[in-house]
Structure formats: structure tokens, C-alpha cells
Design an enzyme around this catalytic site. Structure first.
Site, PDB file in Angstrom:
ATOM      1  N   GLU A  24     144.562  57.223  11.092  1.00  0.00           N
ATOM      2  CA  GLU A  24     143.674  57.461   9.954  1.00  0.00           C
ATOM      3  C   GLU A  24     143.136  56.166   9.340  1.00  0.00           C
ATOM      4  O   GLU A  24     142.538  56.187   8.276  1.00  0.00           O
ATOM      5  CB  GLU A  24     144.382  58.319   8.900  1.00  0.00           C
ATOM      6  CG  GLU A  24     144.590  59.730   9.386  1.00  0.00           C
ATOM      7  CD  GLU A  24     145.146  60.676   8.336  1.00  0.00           C
ATOM      8  OE1 GLU A  24     145.566  60.209   7.246  1.00  0.00           O
ATOM      9  OE2 GLU A  24     145.161  61.885   8.605  1.00  0.00           O
ATOM     10  N   GLU A  83     150.719  68.799   4.158  1.00  0.00           N
ATOM     11  CA  GLU A  83     150.432  67.405   3.806  1.00  0.00           C
ATOM     12  C   GLU A  83     150.028  66.603   5.042  1.00  0.00           C
ATOM     13  O   GLU A  83     149.063  65.854   5.003  1.00  0.00           O
ATOM     14  CB  GLU A  83     151.655  66.770   3.136  1.00  0.00           C
ATOM     15  CG  GLU A  83     151.479  65.322   2.779  1.00  0.00           C
ATOM     16  CD  GLU A  83     150.429  65.064   1.708  1.00  0.00           C
ATOM     17  OE1 GLU A  83     149.965  63.903   1.626  1.00  0.00           O
ATOM     18  OE2 GLU A  83     150.054  65.987   0.965  1.00  0.00           O
ATOM     19  N   VAL A  87     150.120  65.076  16.072  1.00  0.00           N
ATOM     20  CA  VAL A  87     150.614  65.215  17.440  1.00  0.00           C
ATOM     21  C   VAL A  87     150.282  63.909  18.144  1.00  0.00           C
ATOM     22  O   VAL A  87     149.149  63.412  18.053  1.00  0.00           O
ATOM     23  CB  VAL A  87     149.966  66.415  18.167  1.00  0.00           C
ATOM     24  CG1 VAL A  87     150.402  66.466  19.626  1.00  0.00           C
ATOM     25  CG2 VAL A  87     150.320  67.723  17.454  1.00  0.00           C
ATOM     26  N   GLY A  93     146.395  68.475  23.215  1.00  0.00           N
ATOM     27  CA  GLY A  93     145.852  69.413  24.194  1.00  0.00           C
ATOM     28  C   GLY A  93     146.928  70.289  24.806  1.00  0.00           C
ATOM     29  O   GLY A  93     146.628  71.184  25.593  1.00  0.00           O
ATOM     30  N   ASN A 124     136.970  63.014  10.863  1.00  0.00           N
ATOM     31  CA  ASN A 124     137.873  63.429  11.933  1.00  0.00           C
ATOM     32  C   ASN A 124     137.343  64.690  12.632  1.00  0.00           C
ATOM     33  O   ASN A 124     137.900  65.778  12.519  1.00  0.00           O
ATOM     34  CB  ASN A 124     139.275  63.661  11.360  1.00  0.00           C
ATOM     35  CG  ASN A 124     140.323  63.790  12.434  1.00  0.00           C
ATOM     36  OD1 ASN A 124     140.027  63.993  13.601  1.00  0.00           O
ATOM     37  ND2 ASN A 124     141.574  63.690  12.025  1.00  0.00           N
ATOM     38  N   TYR A 131     140.418  73.011  13.795  1.00  0.00           N
ATOM     39  CA  TYR A 131     140.700  73.937  12.692  1.00  0.00           C
ATOM     40  C   TYR A 131     139.685  75.074  12.642  1.00  0.00           C
ATOM     41  O   TYR A 131     140.049  76.230  12.408  1.00  0.00           O
ATOM     42  CB  TYR A 131     140.718  73.199  11.352  1.00  0.00           C
ATOM     43  CG  TYR A 131     141.763  72.112  11.258  1.00  0.00           C
ATOM     44  CD1 TYR A 131     143.025  72.264  11.837  1.00  0.00           C
ATOM     45  CD2 TYR A 131     141.487  70.923  10.595  1.00  0.00           C
ATOM     46  CE1 TYR A 131     143.976  71.260  11.753  1.00  0.00           C
ATOM     47  CE2 TYR A 131     142.439  69.921  10.500  1.00  0.00           C
ATOM     48  CZ  TYR A 131     143.677  70.100  11.079  1.00  0.00           C
ATOM     49  OH  TYR A 131     144.617  69.098  10.988  1.00  0.00           O
TER      50      TYR A 131
END
Length: 169
Positions: A24, A83, A87, A93, A124, A131
Site C-alpha cells: 500500500e 480492517e 494475501v 488467485g 487498488n 470486490y
């Protein structure tokens, strides 16, 4: 395999938090210590909870979800706030992220929680697409607000002043 974290998992969770911070682009912002994580997850009054995703062949942790309960005054029920979800790149994947989210959704349904929420960085795109594919929708009418550092201390000082003033009246 998805399982609840144990105290022995704290070093691995801490390592993955550091990896997430790198991803991030905020490596210096992840200041939590293993001791703080242990206390938050496994102290006398746990405030957060963690799930681990393990690789089926090696049994090694490849991802985690750290969450806590929130509350909606509108629905009158608790919810889950995710929060962090992470992965490791080599395991992406493989269904681990979806399995972690599915387990959290199951916790919501089993406990009668009506909301499962989280934030995602606007840049992102891979995560946003992931999502959306599961049916998550942005809450564009809401923006996250945050107080930290000096502004937090200044506002806290105002509470101290207010208490002192009310005691003297």
C-alpha cells in the site's frame, strides 16, 4: 483452509501487516508491534479478531483478515468491519482472499449482523474489481474522516478544558 488465529500466529500476522504496508506504499505507517497485536487479539478484552488462510499443500499462512465488530444505530445490529485483508503475492488467485471474505460473511449471517464493510484504496484496481465481482458496492455518498497526530491531541485537550470548566462552575 481458513482458521482463527492463535497467539502463536502473531509473528506471522505482524509480518504480513508489514508486507501489506509495503504493497500500500506506506511502509513507515505500519508501527504496530507484535506485543500490541497480541494484546489486541488475545488480551483479556480482545478488540479485534483475525483469520488466517493457509496453503493446503504446505499448511503455511498465505493470508489474513483482521476484523472487529461495529454497530449500526439504523439496523440496531452489530456488523463486521474488515480492517485488513492480505494475501501474499505468490498465493493470489488461489481463492484465499475469497475464502477469507466468505468466512467473514458467514460470521455475519450466523450472528445476525446486517453489514460487512471495509475500505479499499481508490488506486487498488485489482482489489476493487475482485470486490465488485463478489457483489460489493461502493458507498460513494460517505467519505472516511480521520483525526490523528496533532489535530487529535488538540481536540482531546478541548475535552480536558471542557471538563475542568464544568467542574469549576
Amino acid at each position: 483452509m481458513i482458521r482463527a488465529a492463535t497467539p502463536a500466529d502473531v509473528p506471522e500476522i505482524h509480518a504480513m501487516i508489514r508486507e501489506l504496508a509495503e504493497y500500500e506504499r506506506e511502509p513507515d505507517s505500519a508501527r504496530a508491534t507484535p506485543r500490541q497485536l497480541h494484546d489486541a487479539l488475545f488480551g483479556p478484552d480482545p478488540a479485534v479478531f483475525a483469520l488466517l488462510a493457509e496453503d493446503d499443500t504446505m499448511g503455511a499462512p498465505v493470508g489474513f483478515a483482521l476484523w472487529f465488530r461495529n454497530f449500526s444505530t439504523w439496523t440496531g445490529t452489530h456488523g463486521v468491519y474488515l480492517e485488513d485483508l492480505f494475501v501474499r503475492p505468490q498465493a493470489r488467485g488461489g481463492g484465499h482472499g475469497k475464502a477469507l471474505l466468505a468466512e467473514l460473511a458467514a460470521i455475519c449471517v450466523e450472528r445476525g449482523y446486517e453489514r460487512f464493510e471495509w475500505s479499499v484504496l481508490d488506486w487498488n484496481e485489482p482489489s476493487i474489481a475482485f470486490y465488485r465481482a463478489m457483489g460489493a458496492r461502493p458507498q460513494d455518498e460517505w467519505t472516511v474522516q480521520r483525526l490523528t497526530g496533532e489535530p487529535l491531541r488538540v481536540l482531546a485537550e478541548q475535552a480536558r478544558v471542557n471538563k475542568a470548566t464544568s467542574l469549576s462552575n
